[in-house]
Design an enzyme around this catalytic site. Structure first.
Site, mmCIF file in Angstrom:
data_model
loop_
_atom_site.group_PDB
_atom_site.id
_atom_site.type_symbol
_atom_site.label_atom_id
_atom_site.label_comp_id
_atom_site.label_asym_id
_atom_site.label_seq_id
_atom_site.Cartn_x
_atom_site.Cartn_y
_atom_site.Cartn_z
ATOM 1 N N SER A 162 0.707 -0.966 -0.100
ATOM 2 C CA SER A 162 -0.039 -0.190 -0.057
ATOM 3 C C SER A 162 0.760 1.185 0.002
ATOM 4 O O SER A 162 1.991 1.061 0.202
ATOM 5 C CB SER A 162 -0.852 0.176 1.244
ATOM 6 O OG SER A 162 -0.322 0.257 2.396
ATOM 7 N N SER A 213 0.824 3.759 2.266
ATOM 8 C CA SER A 213 0.780 4.461 3.391
ATOM 9 C C SER A 213 1.989 4.894 4.008
ATOM 10 O O SER A 213 2.013 5.848 4.837
ATOM 11 C CB SER A 213 0.194 3.612 4.779
ATOM 12 O OG SER A 213 0.940 2.499 4.911
ATOM 13 N N LYS A 223 5.072 0.703 9.369
ATOM 14 C CA LYS A 223 4.636 2.113 9.885
ATOM 15 C C LYS A 223 5.886 2.664 10.572
ATOM 16 O O LYS A 223 7.071 1.821 10.873
ATOM 17 C CB LYS A 223 3.506 2.251 10.850
ATOM 18 C CG LYS A 223 2.233 1.508 10.334
ATOM 19 C CD LYS A 223 1.586 2.196 9.155
ATOM 20 C CE LYS A 223 0.233 1.529 8.599
ATOM 21 N NZ LYS A 223 -0.135 2.068 7.395
ATOM 22 N N SER A 268 -3.329 6.809 5.581
ATOM 23 C CA SER A 268 -2.666 5.899 6.428
ATOM 24 C C SER A 268 -3.495 5.208 7.617
ATOM 25 O O SER A 268 -3.988 5.929 8.246
ATOM 26 C CB SER A 268 -1.204 6.355 7.030
ATOM 27 O OG SER A 268 -0.724 5.400 7.828
#
Length: 267
Positions: free
Chosen positions: A87, A89, A144, A228
């Protein structure tokens, strides 16, 4: 399916088959061969001897694959593991289609599958890019940036991040690469770690009142701040969900041919 679980099972099965052969089956084959030899004057011919002493196919495969599977398991579990970014994010730091390497011993050694820490080498630091098992579905891996450590007070208002009541410094960067109209790129300074983030001035984005990070937990955010799915929505990451620290991009492949021109260290 959990690849690590399948790998552990493969190592266990091939290892047990090989061990049983060494302890019992090999002796039985030798005894059978010696008995047949004693019953034939002049001994057995080569073809018959090879047939009686031949390993079963399961043992042959186990002996061949066990060392390879064991090495792969050790490397993936305790040294380095590859992941793919699915993704956007973490844009602009990581792009969709990036293949990354994750250091599995930066924060300590963990047993595969059960993820129990057996040796502690250190704790995550603010600014680290970390892979972890999603708290709401541990079968899914997320990546993250570590924003909040245990005991930190975190809030996010009007696209400004605050850590322990202090605004995290950020400055506008050259905004040549955009994901959408109006998107801006900033350089954020988080405990001396300089990294790029995206904000879209036209997107109100999420707002988050102050929260306190519990002991043994971490607050995570994506660098693509307005797009995100992170701790602002689902809460904190428990220490036992940590997988490792991402440290390099080794390949990019989202369509066409894979590219190695984007090999770089993750900051």
């Amino acid at each position: 399916m959990d690849f690590t679980l399948l790998l552990v099972l493969a190592v266990a099965i091939t290892g047990v088959v090989w061990l049983v052969d060494i302890v019992w089956w090999r002796r039985a084959r030798r005894a059978r061969l010696e008995k047949a030899e004693s019953q034939v004057d002049g001994g057995l011919d080569t073809a018959t001897r090879d047939k009686l002493g031949k390993e079963p196919w399961a043992v042959d495969y186990a002996r061949s694959f066990f060392p390879v599977l064991l090495i792969v398991l050790v490397l993936r579990s305790f040294v380095v593991e590859p992941f793919q970014i699915p993704s956007g994010s973490m844009r602009p730091t990581l792009k969709v289609g990036d293949f990354i390497l994750v250091n599995k011993f930066t924060y300590g050694l963990r047993l595969p599958v059960i993820n129990t820490e057996v040796v502690d080498f250190g704790e995550p630091e603010r600014g680290d890019v970390m892979v972890f098992r999603f708290p709401d579905d541990p079968s899914v891996d997320f990546i993250k940036r570590v924003i909040g450590l245990p005991g930190d007070r975190i809030r996010y208002e009007d696209k400004q991040l605050y850590v322990n009541d202090e605004p995290v410094g950020k400055s506008v960067m050259d905004d040549d690469i955009k994901a959408a109209p109006g998107e801006q790129q900033f350089e954020e300074q988080l405990d001396g770690v300089a990294h790029a983030i995206y904000n879209n001035p036209d997107d109100p984005g999420p707002q988050m009142p102050e929260v306190v990070v519990p002991d043994g937990h971490y607050f995570m955010m994506g660098d693509n701040r307005d797009h995100s799915n992170d701790s602002r929505y689902w809460g904190f990451v428990p220490e036992e969900n940590i997988v490792g620290k991402a440290f390099a991009v080794w390949m990019h492949w989202d369509s066409g041919l894979p590219s190695f021109s984007s090999v770089r260290v993750i900051e």
